[in-house]
Design a protein around this motif. Structure first.
Motif, PDB file in Angstrom:
ATOM      1  N   ILE A  10       0.839  -1.196   0.000  1.00 21.46           N
ATOM      2  CA  ILE A  10       0.000   0.000   0.000  1.00 21.46           C
ATOM      3  C   ILE A  10       0.876   1.250   0.000  1.00 21.46           C
ATOM      4  O   ILE A  10       0.661   2.181  -0.779  1.00 21.46           O
ATOM      5  CB  ILE A  10      -0.970   0.011   1.196  1.00 21.46           C
ATOM      6  N   GLU A  11       1.878   1.270   0.862  1.00 21.73           N
ATOM      7  CA  GLU A  11       2.727   2.451   0.973  1.00 21.73           C
ATOM      8  C   GLU A  11       3.568   2.668  -0.287  1.00 21.73           C
ATOM      9  O   GLU A  11       3.843   3.801  -0.660  1.00 21.73           O
ATOM     10  CB  GLU A  11       3.596   2.356   2.226  1.00 21.73           C
ATOM     11  N   PRO A  15       2.306   6.743  -2.955  1.00 24.53           N
ATOM     12  CA  PRO A  15       3.420   7.519  -2.395  1.00 24.53           C
ATOM     13  C   PRO A  15       2.959   8.496  -1.319  1.00 24.53           C
ATOM     14  O   PRO A  15       1.966   9.196  -1.477  1.00 24.53           O
ATOM     15  CB  PRO A  15       3.983   8.256  -3.614  1.00 24.53           C
ATOM     16  N   GLY A  16       3.681   8.486  -0.214  1.00 23.99           N
ATOM     17  CA  GLY A  16       3.358   9.371   0.897  1.00 23.99           C
ATOM     18  C   GLY A  16       2.330   8.806   1.858  1.00 23.99           C
ATOM     19  O   GLY A  16       2.048   9.413   2.884  1.00 23.99           O
ATOM     20  N   ALA A  17       1.768   7.642   1.542  1.00 28.44           N
ATOM     21  CA  ALA A  17       0.750   7.038   2.410  1.00 28.44           C
ATOM     22  C   ALA A  17       1.394   6.384   3.622  1.00 28.44           C
ATOM     23  O   ALA A  17       2.543   5.938   3.579  1.00 28.44           O
ATOM     24  CB  ALA A  17      -0.056   5.999   1.639  1.00 28.44           C
ATOM     25  N   ARG A  18       0.610   6.341   4.691  1.00 29.00           N
ATOM     26  CA  ARG A  18       0.968   5.569   5.879  1.00 29.00           C
ATOM     27  C   ARG A  18      -0.142   4.558   6.087  1.00 29.00           C
ATOM     28  O   ARG A  18      -1.329   4.926   6.066  1.00 29.00           O
ATOM     29  CB  ARG A  18       1.068   6.467   7.109  1.00 29.00           C
ATOM     30  N   ALA A  19       0.222   3.311   6.270  1.00 26.75           N
ATOM     31  CA  ALA A  19      -0.782   2.261   6.442  1.00 26.75           C
ATOM     32  C   ALA A  19      -0.513   1.485   7.724  1.00 26.75           C
ATOM     33  O   ALA A  19       0.639   1.236   8.082  1.00 26.75           O
ATOM     34  CB  ALA A  19      -0.776   1.319   5.246  1.00 26.75           C
ATOM     35  N   GLU A  30      -7.608  -5.839   8.100  1.00 25.92           N
ATOM     36  CA  GLU A  30      -8.146  -4.505   8.323  1.00 25.92           C
ATOM     37  C   GLU A  30      -6.999  -3.536   8.113  1.00 25.92           C
ATOM     38  O   GLU A  30      -5.874  -3.795   8.559  1.00 25.92           O
ATOM     39  CB  GLU A  30      -8.669  -4.357   9.757  1.00 25.92           C
ATOM     40  N   ALA A  31      -7.282  -2.431   7.422  1.00 26.31           N
ATOM     41  CA  ALA A  31      -6.237  -1.443   7.175  1.00 26.31           C
ATOM     42  C   ALA A  31      -6.764  -0.038   7.417  1.00 26.31           C
ATOM     43  O   ALA A  31      -7.898   0.279   7.062  1.00 26.31           O
ATOM     44  CB  ALA A  31      -5.713  -1.563   5.748  1.00 26.31           C
ATOM     45  N   ARG A  32      -5.930   0.763   8.016  1.00 29.17           N
ATOM     46  CA  ARG A  32      -6.173   2.197   8.170  1.00 29.17           C
ATOM     47  C   ARG A  32      -5.107   2.871   7.327  1.00 29.17           C
ATOM     48  O   ARG A  32      -3.906   2.689   7.585  1.00 29.17           O
ATOM     49  CB  ARG A  32      -6.056   2.606   9.632  1.00 29.17           C
ATOM     50  N   VAL A  33      -5.535   3.598   6.306  1.00 31.87           N
ATOM     51  CA  VAL A  33      -4.603   4.201   5.363  1.00 31.87           C
ATOM     52  C   VAL A  33      -4.795   5.714   5.385  1.00 31.87           C
ATOM     53  O   VAL A  33      -5.906   6.213   5.198  1.00 31.87           O
ATOM     54  CB  VAL A  33      -4.822   3.656   3.932  1.00 31.87           C
ATOM     55  N   LEU A  67     -11.379  -1.443   5.016  1.00 29.29           N
ATOM     56  CA  LEU A  67     -10.572  -0.238   4.894  1.00 29.29           C
ATOM     57  C   LEU A  67     -11.153   0.949   5.641  1.00 29.29           C
ATOM     58  O   LEU A  67     -12.365   1.163   5.633  1.00 29.29           O
ATOM     59  CB  LEU A  67     -10.453   0.170   3.421  1.00 29.29           C
ATOM     60  N   LYS A  68     -10.264   1.716   6.237  1.00 34.39           N
ATOM     61  CA  LYS A  68     -10.585   3.048   6.748  1.00 34.39           C
ATOM     62  C   LYS A  68      -9.571   3.958   6.074  1.00 34.39           C
ATOM     63  O   LYS A  68      -8.368   3.824   6.281  1.00 34.39           O
ATOM     64  CB  LYS A  68     -10.466   3.118   8.261  1.00 34.39           C
ATOM     65  N   THR A  69     -10.048   4.848   5.211  1.00 31.12           N
ATOM     66  CA  THR A  69      -9.169   5.715   4.442  1.00 31.12           C
ATOM     67  C   THR A  69      -9.380   7.157   4.869  1.00 31.12           C
ATOM     68  O   THR A  69     -10.506   7.647   4.925  1.00 31.12           O
ATOM     69  CB  THR A  69      -9.435   5.562   2.929  1.00 31.12           C
ATOM     70  N   LEU A  70      -8.272   7.830   5.174  1.00 35.53           N
ATOM     71  CA  LEU A  70      -8.329   9.190   5.698  1.00 35.53           C
ATOM     72  C   LEU A  70      -7.262  10.070   5.055  1.00 35.53           C
ATOM     73  O   LEU A  70      -6.179   9.581   4.711  1.00 35.53           O
ATOM     74  CB  LEU A  70      -8.065   9.185   7.208  1.00 35.53           C
ATOM     75  N   THR A  71      -7.563  11.354   4.939  1.00 39.05           N
ATOM     76  CA  THR A  71      -6.529  12.324   4.595  1.00 39.05           C
ATOM     77  C   THR A  71      -5.765  12.615   5.882  1.00 39.05           C
ATOM     78  O   THR A  71      -6.252  12.327   6.986  1.00 39.05           O
ATOM     79  CB  THR A  71      -7.133  13.624   4.054  1.00 39.05           C
ATOM     80  N   PRO A  72      -4.580  13.225   5.798  1.00 37.99           N
ATOM     81  CA  PRO A  72      -3.868  13.584   7.041  1.00 37.99           C
ATOM     82  C   PRO A  72      -4.702  14.511   7.934  1.00 37.99           C
ATOM     83  O   PRO A  72      -4.668  14.373   9.162  1.00 37.99           O
ATOM     84  CB  PRO A  72      -2.608  14.287   6.517  1.00 37.99           C
ATOM     85  N   GLU A  73      -5.469  15.410   7.334  1.00 36.59           N
ATOM     86  CA  GLU A  73      -6.301  16.325   8.131  1.00 36.59           C
ATOM     87  C   GLU A  73      -7.407  15.570   8.860  1.00 36.59           C
ATOM     88  O   GLU A  73      -7.702  15.845  10.023  1.00 36.59           O
ATOM     89  CB  GLU A  73      -6.913  17.399   7.224  1.00 36.59           C
ATOM     90  N   GLU A  74      -8.026  14.610   8.173  1.00 35.65           N
ATOM     91  CA  GLU A  74      -9.080  13.799   8.805  1.00 35.65           C
ATOM     92  C   GLU A  74      -8.500  12.958   9.929  1.00 35.65           C
ATOM     93  O   GLU A  74      -9.121  12.805  10.991  1.00 35.65           O
ATOM     94  CB  GLU A  74      -9.752  12.902   7.762  1.00 35.65           C
ATOM     95  N   ALA A  75      -7.309  12.429   9.721  1.00 41.09           N
ATOM     96  CA  ALA A  75      -6.656  11.609  10.751  1.00 41.09           C
ATOM     97  C   ALA A  75      -6.319  12.449  11.974  1.00 41.09           C
ATOM     98  O   ALA A  75      -6.448  11.970  13.114  1.00 41.09           O
ATOM     99  CB  ALA A  75      -5.409  10.957  10.187  1.00 41.09           C
ATOM    100  N   ALA A  76      -5.924  13.697  11.771  1.00 42.41           N
ATOM    101  CA  ALA A  76      -5.574  14.577  12.884  1.00 42.41           C
ATOM    102  C   ALA A  76      -6.790  14.894  13.748  1.00 42.41           C
ATOM    103  O   ALA A  76      -6.688  15.078  14.955  1.00 42.41           O
ATOM    104  CB  ALA A  76      -4.941  15.860  12.363  1.00 42.41           C
TER     105      ALA A  76
END
Length: 78
Positions: A10-11, A15-19, A30-33, A67-76
């Motif tokens: 995934i990473e 590019p730039g993703a954290r999983a 289960e993945a949180r990306v 899957l749980k997919t988030l932008t960095p802002e949503e994750a914050a």
């Protein structure tokens, strides 16, 4: 298949993703990306991006992926 392998794929594919991936039985995962490329994308489009990174493994070595997919802002905010 090990969760670490899926995390790496995934990473590399996004590019730039954290999983963060878990899956004790080796076929159900289960993945949180978190990825900036998700900005402005609907959940289905985000999931398709992750599935594209995993390619042919989906439906094969990876039987199920929640899957749980988030932008960095949503994750914050979470």
């Amino acid at each position: 298949m090990h969760p670490e392998q899926i995390q790496t794929l995934i990473e590399q594919g996004l590019p730039g993703a954290r999983a963060e991936v878990s899956g004790p039985d080796g076929v159900h995962f289960e993945a949180r990306v978190i990825c900036a490329a998700f900005a402005g994308q609907l959940p289905l489009a985000r999931h398709r991006m992750v599935y594209a990174a995993l390619g042919e493994l989906m439906g094969g070595a990876i039987h199920a992926l929640s899957l749980k997919t988030l932008t960095p802002e949503e994750a914050a905010r979470a």
